[in-house]
Design a protein around this motif. Sequence first.
Motif, short mmCIF file in Angstrom:
data_model
loop_
_atom_site.label_atom_id
_atom_site.label_comp_id
_atom_site.label_asym_id
_atom_site.label_seq_id
_atom_site.Cartn_x
_atom_site.Cartn_y
_atom_site.Cartn_z
N LEU A 183 -0.30 74.71 -20.99
CA LEU A 183 -0.58 75.97 -20.17
C LEU A 183 0.01 76.91 -20.28
O LEU A 183 -0.25 78.15 -19.86
N GLY A 184 1.12 77.01 -21.24
CA GLY A 184 1.67 78.39 -21.51
C GLY A 184 2.69 78.58 -20.54
O GLY A 184 3.25 79.74 -20.64
N LEU A 185 3.18 77.74 -19.80
CA LEU A 185 4.29 78.05 -18.78
C LEU A 185 5.36 78.10 -19.35
O LEU A 185 6.61 78.65 -18.64
N HIS A 186 5.66 77.48 -20.59
CA HIS A 186 6.97 77.56 -21.25
C HIS A 186 6.58 77.15 -22.64
O HIS A 186 5.56 76.71 -23.14
N GLU A 187 7.67 77.89 -23.77
CA GLU A 187 7.46 77.38 -25.01
C GLU A 187 8.51 76.65 -25.43
O GLU A 187 9.24 76.81 -26.43
N LYS A 188 9.14 75.73 -24.65
CA LYS A 188 10.22 74.87 -25.13
C LYS A 188 9.94 73.40 -25.71
O LYS A 188 8.96 72.91 -25.32
N PRO A 189 10.59 73.19 -26.95
CA PRO A 189 10.35 71.94 -27.55
C PRO A 189 10.33 70.69 -26.79
O PRO A 189 11.52 70.65 -25.77
N MET A 190 9.66 69.61 -27.19
CA MET A 190 9.60 68.40 -26.37
C MET A 190 9.41 67.28 -27.29
O MET A 190 9.05 67.26 -28.29
N GLY A 191 10.25 66.02 -27.09
CA GLY A 191 10.10 65.15 -27.85
C GLY A 191 10.30 63.78 -27.16
O GLY A 191 11.01 63.77 -25.95
N LEU A 192 9.75 62.50 -27.84
CA LEU A 192 10.00 61.40 -27.33
C LEU A 192 11.09 60.35 -28.45
O LEU A 192 10.87 60.70 -29.53
N LEU A 193 12.00 60.05 -27.88
CA LEU A 193 12.97 59.16 -28.61
C LEU A 193 12.20 57.83 -28.70
O LEU A 193 12.47 57.05 -27.60
N ASN A 194 11.73 57.47 -29.84
CA ASN A 194 10.99 56.12 -30.01
C ASN A 194 11.90 54.82 -30.26
O ASN A 194 11.45 54.23 -31.28
N ILE A 195 12.70 54.59 -29.55
CA ILE A 195 13.47 53.47 -29.35
C ILE A 195 12.70 52.20 -29.45
O ILE A 195 12.10 51.85 -28.68
N ASP A 196 13.14 51.59 -30.63
CA ASP A 196 12.48 49.97 -30.76
C ASP A 196 10.98 50.13 -30.53
O ASP A 196 10.39 49.19 -30.19
N GLU A 197 10.17 51.20 -30.93
CA GLU A 197 8.94 51.47 -30.93
C GLU A 197 8.36 51.39 -29.58
O GLU A 197 7.06 50.90 -29.35
N PHE A 198 9.23 51.76 -28.72
CA PHE A 198 8.66 51.86 -27.10
C PHE A 198 7.64 52.57 -27.05
O PHE A 198 6.53 52.02 -26.25
N TYR A 199 7.53 53.78 -27.49
CA TYR A 199 6.46 54.65 -27.26
C TYR A 199 5.25 54.73 -28.39
O TYR A 199 4.52 55.36 -28.42
N SER A 200 5.40 53.82 -29.34
CA SER A 200 4.27 53.66 -30.24
C SER A 200 2.88 53.48 -29.66
O SER A 200 2.13 54.28 -30.03
N PRO A 201 2.68 52.51 -28.95
CA PRO A 201 1.45 52.43 -28.09
C PRO A 201 1.03 53.52 -27.59
O PRO A 201 -0.20 54.24 -27.60
#
Length: 180
Positions: free
Chosen positions: A123-141
């Motif tokens: 929505l443009g309320l911030h321009e800060k980078p974001m990321g997932l730490l996909n440990i052991d493919e936890f976030y793969s699904p």
Amino acid sequence: MARICVYLGSREGNSPAFRQATNQLGRTLAERGHTLVYGGARVGLMGELANAALEAGGEVIGVMPDHLVEREQAHFGLSELIRVRNMHERKATMAANADAFIALPGGIGTLEELFEIWTWGYLGLHEKPMGLLNIDEFYSPLLNFLDSTVNHGFLASPTREMLLDAPSPHDLLEALEAKL
């Protein structure tokens, strides 16, 4: 250096890899001179992350609502513990004190925080980078699902690309730092 907000579980999860990567992230944040901003708990992966950063000489800022402090969940050994009235104020305070965001494995609270901060970015309320730490493919699904939402026309590719992901703390921090 940057203030990195990390969303993660108040439980440890079932895999030892979660704890190992969490400790590695905490140490690496401190070694790179970043300040950790997180939910302020002493339990689960949250406590592991804070302790690892503190033991490596890092600065750690916790943000916790009064009702959780009263339930004895707060980590009182932090560089700073900011007490707030409720969960909404907690998320806003964490976001205001962060230059970037990382999500580690966690439950519904972690997911809710991640999706809210990603939506704020969209929505443009911030321009800060974001990321997932996909440990052991936890976030793969989840990542597969998000890619599917792009393929089905419900999520634009640039919005999907806002959410970085990597399997190791080093790789994810490199990607985030490149966007800071």
